[in-house]
Design a protein around this motif. Structure first.
Motif, PDB file in Angstrom:
ATOM      1  N   VAL A  61      -9.846  22.169  -9.972  1.00 53.42           N
ATOM      2  CA  VAL A  61     -10.796  21.636  -8.399  1.00 53.42           C
ATOM      3  C   VAL A  61     -10.985  20.122  -8.956  1.00 53.42           C
ATOM      4  N   GLU A  62     -11.843  20.641 -10.113  1.00 50.23           N
ATOM      5  CA  GLU A  62     -12.172  18.889 -10.679  1.00 50.23           C
ATOM      6  C   GLU A  62     -11.262  17.809 -11.298  1.00 50.23           C
ATOM      7  N   ALA A  63     -10.171  17.922 -11.285  1.00 50.55           N
ATOM      8  CA  ALA A  63      -8.961  17.188 -11.519  1.00 50.55           C
ATOM      9  C   ALA A  63      -8.412  16.709 -10.126  1.00 50.55           C
ATOM     10  N   TYR A  64      -8.594  17.522  -9.198  1.00 48.68           N
ATOM     11  CA  TYR A  64      -8.110  16.808  -7.786  1.00 48.68           C
ATOM     12  C   TYR A  64      -9.208  16.555  -7.786  1.00 48.68           C
ATOM     13  N   ALA A  65     -10.225  16.319  -7.235  1.00 51.35           N
ATOM     14  CA  ALA A  65     -11.688  15.972  -6.916  1.00 51.35           C
ATOM     15  C   ALA A  65     -11.516  14.123  -7.611  1.00 51.35           C
ATOM     16  N   ASP A  66     -10.997  14.333  -8.257  1.00 50.26           N
ATOM     17  CA  ASP A  66     -11.499  12.932  -9.370  1.00 50.26           C
ATOM     18  C   ASP A  66      -9.728  12.515  -8.412  1.00 50.26           C
ATOM     19  N   ALA A  67      -8.910  13.040  -8.926  1.00 49.60           N
ATOM     20  CA  ALA A  67      -7.026  12.116  -8.329  1.00 49.60           C
ATOM     21  C   ALA A  67      -7.793  11.413  -7.071  1.00 49.60           C
ATOM     22  N   PHE A 100      -8.430   2.714  -5.912  1.00 53.53           N
ATOM     23  CA  PHE A 100      -7.544   1.946  -6.598  1.00 53.53           C
ATOM     24  C   PHE A 100      -6.669   1.443  -5.094  1.00 53.53           C
ATOM     25  N   SER A 101      -6.798   2.452  -3.764  1.00 59.35           N
ATOM     26  CA  SER A 101      -5.854   1.574  -2.451  1.00 59.35           C
ATOM     27  C   SER A 101      -7.106   0.887  -2.019  1.00 59.35           C
ATOM     28  N   TYR A 102      -8.201   0.883  -2.092  1.00 63.66           N
ATOM     29  CA  TYR A 102      -9.440  -0.056  -1.684  1.00 63.66           C
ATOM     30  C   TYR A 102      -9.186  -1.829  -2.074  1.00 63.66           C
ATOM     31  N   MET A 103      -8.187  -1.438  -2.922  1.00 61.53           N
ATOM     32  CA  MET A 103      -8.352  -2.922  -4.038  1.00 61.53           C
ATOM     33  C   MET A 103      -7.348  -2.581  -3.594  1.00 61.53           C
ATOM     34  N   ILE A 104      -5.939  -2.454  -2.998  1.00 61.37           N
ATOM     35  CA  ILE A 104      -5.063  -3.398  -3.449  1.00 61.37           C
ATOM     36  C   ILE A 104      -5.097  -3.232  -1.839  1.00 61.37           C
ATOM     37  N   MET A 105      -5.597  -2.926  -0.426  1.00 60.38           N
ATOM     38  CA  MET A 105      -6.127  -3.513   0.521  1.00 60.38           C
ATOM     39  C   MET A 105      -6.404  -5.170   0.819  1.00 60.38           C
ATOM     40  N   LEU A 106      -7.666  -5.090  -0.203  1.00 59.98           N
ATOM     41  CA  LEU A 106      -8.148  -6.688  -1.082  1.00 59.98           C
ATOM     42  C   LEU A 106      -7.379  -7.514  -0.643  1.00 59.98           C
ATOM     43  N   ILE A 107      -6.259  -6.953  -1.616  1.00 58.84           N
ATOM     44  CA  ILE A 107      -5.692  -7.694  -2.379  1.00 58.84           C
ATOM     45  C   ILE A 107      -4.531  -8.871  -1.616  1.00 58.84           C
ATOM     46  N   LEU A 123     -12.956  -9.963  -7.225  1.00 61.24           N
ATOM     47  CA  LEU A 123     -13.794 -10.230  -9.321  1.00 61.24           C
ATOM     48  C   LEU A 123     -14.700  -9.180  -8.601  1.00 61.24           C
ATOM     49  N   ILE A 124     -15.435  -9.311  -8.023  1.00 59.89           N
ATOM     50  CA  ILE A 124     -17.068  -8.344  -7.133  1.00 59.89           C
ATOM     51  C   ILE A 124     -16.184  -7.173  -7.105  1.00 59.89           C
ATOM     52  N   TYR A 125     -15.847  -6.518  -6.198  1.00 61.72           N
ATOM     53  CA  TYR A 125     -15.223  -4.913  -6.752  1.00 61.72           C
ATOM     54  C   TYR A 125     -14.502  -4.875  -7.605  1.00 61.72           C
ATOM     55  N   CYS A 126     -14.138  -5.560  -8.209  1.00 61.47           N
ATOM     56  CA  CYS A 126     -13.730  -5.052  -9.438  1.00 61.47           C
ATOM     57  C   CYS A 126     -14.610  -5.070 -10.862  1.00 61.47           C
ATOM     58  N   GLY A 127     -15.191  -5.591 -10.717  1.00 60.37           N
ATOM     59  CA  GLY A 127     -16.573  -5.404 -11.784  1.00 60.37           C
ATOM     60  C   GLY A 127     -17.182  -4.453 -10.810  1.00 60.37           C
ATOM     61  N   ILE A 128     -17.734  -3.712 -10.237  1.00 59.46           N
ATOM     62  CA  ILE A 128     -18.699  -3.354  -9.564  1.00 59.46           C
ATOM     63  C   ILE A 128     -17.548  -1.353 -10.204  1.00 59.46           C
ATOM     64  N   MET A 184       0.586  -0.806   0.172  1.00 58.88           N
ATOM     65  CA  MET A 184      -0.019  -0.039   0.407  1.00 58.88           C
ATOM     66  C   MET A 184       0.448   1.227  -0.365  1.00 58.88           C
ATOM     67  N   MET A 185       1.951   1.357   0.545  1.00 63.07           N
ATOM     68  CA  MET A 185       2.631   2.022   0.559  1.00 63.07           C
ATOM     69  C   MET A 185       3.208   2.556  -0.384  1.00 63.07           C
ATOM     70  N   MET A 186       4.036   1.648  -1.258  1.00 57.38           N
ATOM     71  CA  MET A 186       4.410   1.664  -2.490  1.00 57.38           C
ATOM     72  C   MET A 186       3.327   2.750  -3.223  1.00 57.38           C
TER      73      MET A 186
END
Length: 486
Positions: free
Chosen positions: A292-298, A305-312, A460-465, A267-269
């Motif tokens: 402002v919109e760019a910061y919100a999207d980022a 993607f942090s949640y995805m890495i945590m789940l992995i 896969l459920i997370y990635c599909g959503i 996660m730190m990486m």
């Protein structure tokens, strides 16, 4: 909606920085089992953990916010970027050299204070190493400013490869199982990296400017307070643990704690890779009306993607645990706590740009001081009672609190329309998937492979959503092609 080209540019740079960071950290993972098997005692790894925590703190002090200051002033229209760079370069060179000389001269008194009276050489080696690292932060920042991620990545990987090679030489080939050879390997790799860095980054234009330095220090020194408090929030647990833990195996417990932290460093990486690309992106985009919109999207995509890495990491922890030796596995239960800490830390980093861009860096200092107080109090109270659980728990509480403070105050000072609805949905989804996984693991299934299979289905459920609702790159591309044909 922000221009998708901005997100693609940020994603591209993050991928390059991330690839080098991931490869580098993965290779560094190989040092963890090497240390745990080659070093004589588990307490030896505790010494490594403790001294590297000190060097992380010293690195922040020795750079005193100049890296962020460089990006801020190099992107201002009323300043000459080359003059800003030359001023930063030679200022860091002077202060880093002075630090190294003083530490080498007074290595024995320092060693006495830190509890390494019989090993003053540790102090000299680590002081010179951290001085070179501090100086190099500005040349590396210059590469990022020039948008040269490939050179940046190559030089970062060079250090990793050299460090591993020297460790293998001393610990395996020559059979030296003394901790000092870990530090010797580090200083040799750092010195070679620094020499290779200079041809790409030695100042070739502009002139040294005292007025520029004065303005940069006025901006950067509050960041020093922020940085010191911030890094202490990350390292205070490893610095204080030997003094707070009341039993004789304090260094051994610290070694276990430090090794298990390595498992969560995936996660730190990601956070570090995102930071390398995001910092110059933010300062460059500050003049853009769509910033402002760019910061919100980022922010949204960082959290997703942090949640995805945590789940992995959690779903495949039975594999990730082999990064460290079995003697350290008793500490693996802290990994989910550490992962959540990294998530909150990354969100806080994203939020922090409101006070950097408005030049109100004093707020960052206050947040970090508040976090440091929380960390310090919880460790003082908890470590003597529950050991390293208090260490990792204090970091979690610290970053959660300062993340909320930064968000609410930032929305009053410089509001950004974050997509809280979608972020909330993914947060609930990630927590629900983790709850299902742990319920199955606790009550129904104990087989490692079956659990990883269940984890794969949940992932896969997370990635599909994610793909259906937010990963619009391919749909946008197809739409753009169709529009061009029409």
């Amino acid at each position: 909606m922000a221009d998708t080209s901005n997100m693609k540019s940020l994603a591209k740079d993050t991928a390059i920085y991330g690839l080098s960071s991931i490869i580098g950290k993965f290779l560094n993972y190989l040092l963890v089992p090497l240390y745990t098997y080659a070093l004589a005692r588990t307490s030896d790894y505790g010494i490594v953990t403790n001294l590297y925590a000190w060097t992380a703190l010293l690195l922040v002090i020795l750079t005193y916010g100049m890296e962020t200051g460089f990006f801020r002033f190099a992107n201002r229209e009323d300043y000459n970027p080359q003059q800003v760079y030359r001023t930063s370069f030679f200022t860091l060179l002077a202060t880093s050299t002075l630090f190294a000389v003083l530490c080498v001269v007074f290595r024995q008194p320092i060693a006495n204070v830190l509890g390494y009276a019989d090993h003053a050489e540790f102090i000299a080696l680590m002081a010179v190493t951290v001085a070179m690292d501090a100086f190099a932060c500005i040349p590396f920042a210059y590469l990022r400013y020039q948008k040269r991620p490939m050179v940046f990545a190559a030089l970062k990987l060079l250090f990793v490869v050299l460090n591993i090679a020297f460790n293998l030489l001393f610990l395996v080939v020559l059979g030296k199982n003394d901790v000092v050879y870990v530090f010797i390997s580090n200083i040799l790799a750092t010195a070679i990296q620094t020499l290779c860095l200079l041809p790409f980054t030695f100042p070739k234009g502009g002139n040294y400017s005292w007025p520029v330095l004065k303005e940069m220090l006025r901006y950067s020194l509050p960041l020093l307070v922020l940085g010191v408090a911030g890094i202490m929030n990350q390292t205070l647990d490893r610095i204080l643990f030997p003094y707070l833990y009341p039993y004789e195996d304090a260094e051994a417990q610290l070694g276990i704690y430090g090794a298990c932290f390595k498992v969560a460093m995936v996660m730190m990486m990601f956070t570090q890779a995102f930071r390398y690309a995001y910092e110059p992106f933010v300062f460059a985009k500050h003049k853009d009306r769509q910033s402002v919109e760019a910061y919100a999207d980022a922010m949204k995509y960082y959290i997703i993607f942090s949640y995805m890495i945590m789940l992995i990491v959690i779903f495949y922890l039975d594999i990730f645990r082999y990064i460290i030796a079995p003697a350290y596995w008793e500490g693996l239960k802290i990994v989910p706590v550490v992962l959540w800490t990294y998530v909150f830390q990354g969100i806080y980093f994203n939020l922090s740009f409101w006070y950097k861009l408005t030049d109100e860096t004093k707020w960052g200092a206050w947040f970090s001081i508040i976090g440091l107080i929380i960390t310090f109090v919880l460790q003082i109270v908890g470590v003597p009672r529950i050991g390293y659980w208090a260490s990792c728990g204090s970091s979690l509480v610290c970053y959660f609190c300062i993340m909320l403070l930064s968000y609410f105050i930032g929305q009053k000072k410089a509001p950004i329309p974050y997509d809280l609805g979608r972020i909330g949905i993914y947060t609930v989804l990630a927590i629900a998937l983790l709850a299902v996984y742990y319920a199955i693991r606790l009550y129904y299934v104990s087989n490692m492979w079956a659990l990883m299979g269940i984890g794969t289905v949940l992932l896969l459920i997370y990635c599909g959503i994610l793909y259906k609702f937010d990963f619009n790159v391919f749909r946008n591309r197809r739409g753009n092609v169709a529009d061009n044909k029409n």
